[in-house]
Scaffold this motif. Structure first.
Motif, PDB file in Angstrom:
ATOM      1  N   ASN A 189       0.833  -1.199   0.000  1.00  0.00           N
ATOM      2  CA  ASN A 189       0.000   0.000   0.000  1.00  0.00           C
ATOM      3  C   ASN A 189       0.867   1.248   0.000  1.00  0.00           C
ATOM      4  O   ASN A 189       1.890   1.305   0.699  1.00  0.00           O
ATOM      5  CB  ASN A 189      -0.901   0.046   1.241  1.00  0.00           C
ATOM      6  CG  ASN A 189      -2.072  -0.902   1.145  1.00  0.00           C
ATOM      7  OD1 ASN A 189      -2.504  -1.237   0.046  1.00  0.00           O
ATOM      8  ND2 ASN A 189      -2.591  -1.342   2.275  1.00  0.00           N
ATOM      9  N   GLU A 236      -4.761   6.636  -2.307  1.00  0.00           N
ATOM     10  CA  GLU A 236      -4.307   5.295  -1.940  1.00  0.00           C
ATOM     11  C   GLU A 236      -4.061   4.464  -3.186  1.00  0.00           C
ATOM     12  O   GLU A 236      -4.835   4.520  -4.151  1.00  0.00           O
ATOM     13  CB  GLU A 236      -5.350   4.606  -1.055  1.00  0.00           C
ATOM     14  CG  GLU A 236      -4.968   3.216  -0.636  1.00  0.00           C
ATOM     15  CD  GLU A 236      -6.065   2.195  -0.924  1.00  0.00           C
ATOM     16  OE1 GLU A 236      -5.758   0.985  -0.888  1.00  0.00           O
ATOM     17  OE2 GLU A 236      -7.203   2.609  -1.197  1.00  0.00           O
ATOM     18  N   THR A 271      -6.752  12.150   0.618  1.00  0.00           N
ATOM     19  CA  THR A 271      -5.962  10.938   0.794  1.00  0.00           C
ATOM     20  C   THR A 271      -6.005  10.148  -0.501  1.00  0.00           C
ATOM     21  O   THR A 271      -7.090   9.826  -1.005  1.00  0.00           O
ATOM     22  CB  THR A 271      -6.515  10.066   1.937  1.00  0.00           C
ATOM     23  OG1 THR A 271      -6.455  10.799   3.159  1.00  0.00           O
ATOM     24  CG2 THR A 271      -5.707   8.789   2.083  1.00  0.00           C
ATOM     25  N   ARG A 310       0.084   5.344   0.569  1.00  0.00           N
ATOM     26  CA  ARG A 310      -0.977   6.276   0.946  1.00  0.00           C
ATOM     27  C   ARG A 310      -0.381   7.678   1.054  1.00  0.00           C
ATOM     28  O   ARG A 310       0.585   7.903   1.800  1.00  0.00           O
ATOM     29  CB  ARG A 310      -1.584   5.837   2.286  1.00  0.00           C
ATOM     30  CG  ARG A 310      -2.881   6.503   2.650  1.00  0.00           C
ATOM     31  CD  ARG A 310      -3.484   5.823   3.867  1.00  0.00           C
ATOM     32  NE  ARG A 310      -3.954   4.475   3.535  1.00  0.00           N
ATOM     33  CZ  ARG A 310      -3.305   3.369   3.852  1.00  0.00           C
ATOM     34  NH1 ARG A 310      -2.152   3.422   4.483  1.00  0.00           N
ATOM     35  NH2 ARG A 310      -3.793   2.192   3.530  1.00  0.00           N
TER      36      ARG A 310
END
Length: 985
Positions: free
Chosen positions: A438, A470, A468, A440
């Motif tokens: 991931n 991602e 945000t 972010r």
């Protein structure tokens, strides 16, 4: 920890788009300006710089009210202040770890509780959230400097501020305000507010670095921060940057988590004893095995052991080698890295107005791994339970002709020799581990403008914009369509075999043998497993991208009115308006959107809502010993319509020694984007989900009649007398947890009643009773309750698909997939008492605080009440003590003790013995030793969990890879750390 009862007031909110490097560095341009000889810092900078100076520009963030009040005013609600000494005391790189030491706070997602690489939660690896009163992160409003902060949780799985995106180096203190606060702050503040106050007005250069690790290895952490700031004639500008890293801790590195355990109680010589069993059979190349019912092929030809008992109180699951240890690759602590840059600017526009700007950017990356994926040729590849067919006949297939496995199968199968009848399993060790990575990126800009209209009146406006981004990548999956091609084979005319589909061959299709039949026709021709070329053809990467955006604009007029009651202080007031918009979208890869990977099909989501609100507060000094504060908020939501909240508070300083306080409020939580628009995250349903299990031809009632109306179940009852599921059927129902656009708001009635005693200078003690009742709670029924309600209707009204949410095996009848949407149905009642003690002298500061939980009950939609008080996350008592002692002018000591009382896994009757069901009480001691090398340079060393306290094994709801509950217990063990901090003016 220092406890403060001062009533503090919030600031407000802002909006640009995604930043450029130049935007983040704007305040840095002012750092090159020469400092004015008379420029000074505000009082808030004392903690950041250690020097007492005054400054014209004062940006003071307070918590609990919008009313501008006198410095000696106090709150009608308890506020716990987490000071900088506690944040630094345990050398945590996440503020979530520090908050979890407060008895009223439980961590939500963390590096230990969210460490899986499968299902919807994989998108949240590397995220940390917090939960007040165990009511969930969605009911806990997290602010930064009194302003909202964008969610960092995957929009398809939940909602909550990612605390890992807020570096601890920037945090001056954290105010924890419990009780319903929606009238002050709006939706989501049902459990209370966590207000993170960051440092401002840096002057000079500051450097800090620390590192640490566990005595038994793993879970190392490192942190480095650089900050530079400068005063100029009308304000201050600063910029800060840093990096943090949390190293992994594998489950295999600790004895309690080295193996996945199953628990039963066995009678051995009259003594009930726990037996630990390894998770499941290892699927390795080799001859196939006929299971006792003649319908299962496993990859190992040897019989499987059933596990080994606990020996001398120690789990001893070793030996054999024929079982697959799923904890061999799993994580106790998931790794992540954070890089950030932040800057701020405070400046006067005129003698009566000033502005402030905050910019924050954080990038966090994380990755975890899990054992290779299991695959069933019958179930996963050809989808036979959903109506597909393999087209493979055991009597004629080159995979089985001539093999020992084929002979065993034919002897057991009778006339019907279709592979469709079998369950075939293989763990794809050739593909390597399943992994998830991931990335972010969180950006937030907040700007505020304050105008002092008069000595008693001010107007504050702000705008906040946060986003945000991602990006997730998964490995170890495969294309179902390609796999289907690879096991559909025909002779190639050269003594070997090839994929039957000519187009697939052009695309690189290579035959595979997932059955391990090396002595079959296919095996003798070289098709014995998975060649590198076949793996390349089958293996795919999956993933998703997501974006969450938040915009908040508000304006508040506050001050005092020209009236008073009985000659007391003037009435204080605040009135304002606010606009907020939340947006999110999440797009999975094409394979998963079309259902062409092993994972369940996942759809893209996109949704938004906005809310317009007006709010007001009034503080009424009734007498010298009594003050009443009132608050109300009215909101208009694009989703649920209008919603109103209110709050009444009473502050009664009866004497200099005793003060009474209380509040009564009604709060709301409007459904968030996840609640409304989520297409679902996937997990495995409970084994008791299928209520048709056990139904016979003679079973009476609506449920039995509706079960028998399903053809597959009726055939099975007619064949063997009952619809009885085997373990693999009961344990393999996939549960899709989805949102619902028809949700309405949930409401909460909250009461707090307390007293504060100050018997001497520097000593205070408080006791506060709390009672929270949530109605129309946004929840989902457990899978068995959901199915039971669907199947309990009269036969004439029965829908076997439960509105399209339930899919059964068309051949054998078990539930394959179940979609469970959110509903407004739950009610939650919790009450208890908070106790706090604060004692401060010149060289010594001591704080103690406790939470006594009297009740925590959840009532589901069917009226059933589940009690939680006494379970592992709901101990009757949680205690914490901390203090600092200046031993000499050069040396000081910090100590913290955390304690939780004994709990149980199951409160209801259980077959587990008391030794397995009971969690012992646990106490942790943390120490930090600080030495002042010079006035500007400090060095420190410390140890967390001095006693190396180990967690209890949890036979119920253990987090992935842990065998315990990491939100309650330390899973790392004794940890050492050391660091240095330098400040230069």
């Amino acid at each position: 920890m220092k406890f403060s009862f001062a009533n503090r007031s919030k600031s407000f909110r802002a909006r640009p788009r995604w930043p450029s490097a130049a935007l983040l560095a704007c305040p840095a341009l002012l750092l090159a300006l020469p400092a004015s000889s008379h420029a000074q810092e505000n009082p808030e900078a004392k903690a950041a710089t250690g020097q007492e100076q005054d400054m014209k520009v004062q940006v003071v963030t307070v918590t609990g009210s919008n009313i501008r009040q006198a410095q000696n005013s106090v709150s009608s609600s308890p506020i716990t202040e987490v000071g900088e000494h506690l944040i630094k005391g345990t050398a945590s790189i996440s503020i979530g770890d520090t908050l979890n030491s407060i008895p009223s706070v439980t961590s939500g997602l963390s590096a230990s509780s969210n460490n899986t690489s499968v299902g919807g939660d994989a998108a949240n690896v590397g995220v940390a959230t917090t939960s007040l009163r165990n009511l969930g992160s969605a009911r806990t409003l997290v602010l930064v400097n009194g302003r909202r902060y964008v969610s960092g949780v995957s929009a398809n799985t939940g909602y909550g501020v990612d605390l890992n995106s807020i570096p601890t180096a920037l945090i001056r203190r954290v105010d924890v305000l419990t009780g319903g606060q929606s009238a002050i702050y709006g939706s989501d503040a049902i459990a209370g507010v966590v207000n993170i106050i960051t440092k401002k007005n840096f002057s000079g250069f500051e450097f800090s670095a620390f590192g640490g690790g566990a005595e038994d290895g793993g879970a190392g952490r490192k942190n480095i921060d650089l900050t530079y700031g400068k005063n100029f004639e009308s304000g201050n500008a600063w910029i800060s940057a840093g990096q943090s890293r949390q190293d992994p801790l594998l489950s295999s590195e600790r004895p309690f988590s080295a193996y996945e355990l199953a628990f039963i109680d066995a009678d051995k010589d009259g003594v009930r004893e726990a037996i630990a069993r390894r998770n499941g059979p290892a699927h390795v190349p080799g001859a196939a095995l006929i299971a006792p019912n003649g319908l299962t092929i496993f990859g190992n030809g040897a019989p499987f052991n059933t596990g080994q008992p606990v020996l001398d109180g120690q789990f001893n699951p070793q030996g054999g080698g024929d079982w697959d240890n799923q904890h061999a690759r799993r994580y106790l602590v998931a790794p992540y890295q954070r890089s950030y840059i932040a800057s701020g600017l405070n400046f006067e526009l005129s003698p009566t107005s000033h502005a402030d700007i905050e910019l924050n950017y954080a990038r966090t990356t994380s990755s975890v791994a899990l054992e290779p994926a299991p695959v069933s040729v019958v179930g996963d590849i050809f989808r036979v339970p959903m109506g597909g067919t393999t087209g493979i006949n055991v009597a004629t297939s080159p995979y089985f002709v001539g093999s020992s496995a084929g002979r065993q199968l034919l002897a057991a199968m009778g006339a019907n020799t279709s592979l469709d009848r079998l369950q075939t399993f293989k763990r794809l060790s050739e593909f390597g581990d399943r992994t998830v990575s991931n990335e972010r990126n969180t950006f937030r800009i907040a700007a505020g403008l304050t105008n002092e209209l008069s000595d008693s009146l001010s107007l504050k406006s702000s705008i906040v914009y946060g986003v945000t981004l991602e990006k997730q990548k998964n490995t170890g999956d495969f294309s179902i369509a390609n796999f289907r091609n690879a096991v559909t084979i025909v002779p190639n005319g050269r003594g070997g075999y090839q994929c039957a589909d000519a187009v697939a061959r052009l695309e690189g299709c290579q035959p595979v043998n997932p059955f391990g039949t090396v002595d079959s026709l296919a095996g003798q021709a070289g098709v014995t497993g998975f060649s590198p070329a076949a793996i390349k053809y089958l293996m795919i990467d999956t993933g998703q991208t997501g974006e969450i955006r938040q915009t908040v604009v508000n304006s508040v007029l506050s001050g005092s009115l020209p009236w008073s009651l009985s000659g007391q202080q003037p009435l204080g007031f605040a009135a304002g308006v606010e606009y907020r918009k939340e947006q999110a979208e999440e797009t999975p890869d094409a394979y998963r959107q079309m259902g062409l990977s092993r994972d369940l099909q996942v759809s893209a989501i996109k949704g938004d809502f906005d809310v317009k609100e007006a709010f007001a507060e009034l503080e009424v000094p009734v007498a010298r010993w009594l003050s009443v504060d009132l608050a109300a908020r009215l909101g208009s939501y694009s989703t649920i319509g209008s919603a109103a909240t209110y709050r009444l508070g009473v502050n009664a300083p009866l004497t200099d020694l005793v003060r009474l306080r209380g509040s009564w409020s009604q709060s709301v939580r409007a459904p968030n984007i996840n609640d409304l628009f989520s297409n679902g995250s996937t997990s495995t349903a409970a084994a008791n989900t299928d209520i048709c299990n056990g139904v016979t031809a003679a079973t009476t009632g609506n449920i039995a009649a509706n079960c028998r109306s399903i053809p597959a179940i009726a055939r099975r009852i007619a064949s063997v007398g009952a619809f009885t599921l085997v373990a693999s059927e009961a344990n393999n129902t996939r549960l899709l947890q989805a949102g619902s656009p028809t949700l309405s708001e949930e409401t909460a009635d909250s009461v707090t009643l307390g007293a504060v005693f100050t018997p001497m200078r520097g000593l205070s003690f408080s006791a506060d009773y709390f009672d929270i009742k949530i109605k129309d709670g946004i929840t989902r029924d457990s899978s068995d309750v959901y199915v039971r309600r669907c199947y309990s209707v009269a036969p004439g009204a029965f829908d076997p698909t439960c509105g399209g949410n339930l899919v059964r095996d068309v051949n054998d009848g078990p539930i394959l997939n179940l979609r469970s949407p959110l509903i407004n149905a739950a009610s939650i009642t919790t009450r208890g008492v908070d106790l706090e003690l604060d004692y401060a002298q010149r060289n010594f500061n001591f704080a103690a605080y406790a939470n006594y939980l009297e009740r925590y009950d959840v009532t589901n939609s069917s009226g059933a009440v589940e009690k939680f008080m006494g379970r592992v996350l709901f101990p009757k008592w949680r205690l914490a003590f901390n203090g600092t002692y200046n031993v000499t002018s050069k040396f000081d000591l910090f100590a913290q003790v955390r304690h939780r009382s004994a709990t149980r896994a199951f409160l209801e009757p259980t077959n587990l013995s008391p030794e397995l069901n009971r969690f012992k009480s646990a106490s942790y001691v943390d120490l930090r030793f600080n030495y002042r090398i010079t006035d500007a340079v400090h060095a420190y060393v410390g140890v967390n969990n001095v006693g190396d306290v180990q967690p209890d094994i949890n036979p119920r709801d253990a987090a992935t890879g842990t065998n315990t509950e990491p939100r309650a217990y330390d899973v790392i063990g004794r940890q050492y750390f050391a660091g240095i901090n330098a400040k230069f003016r």
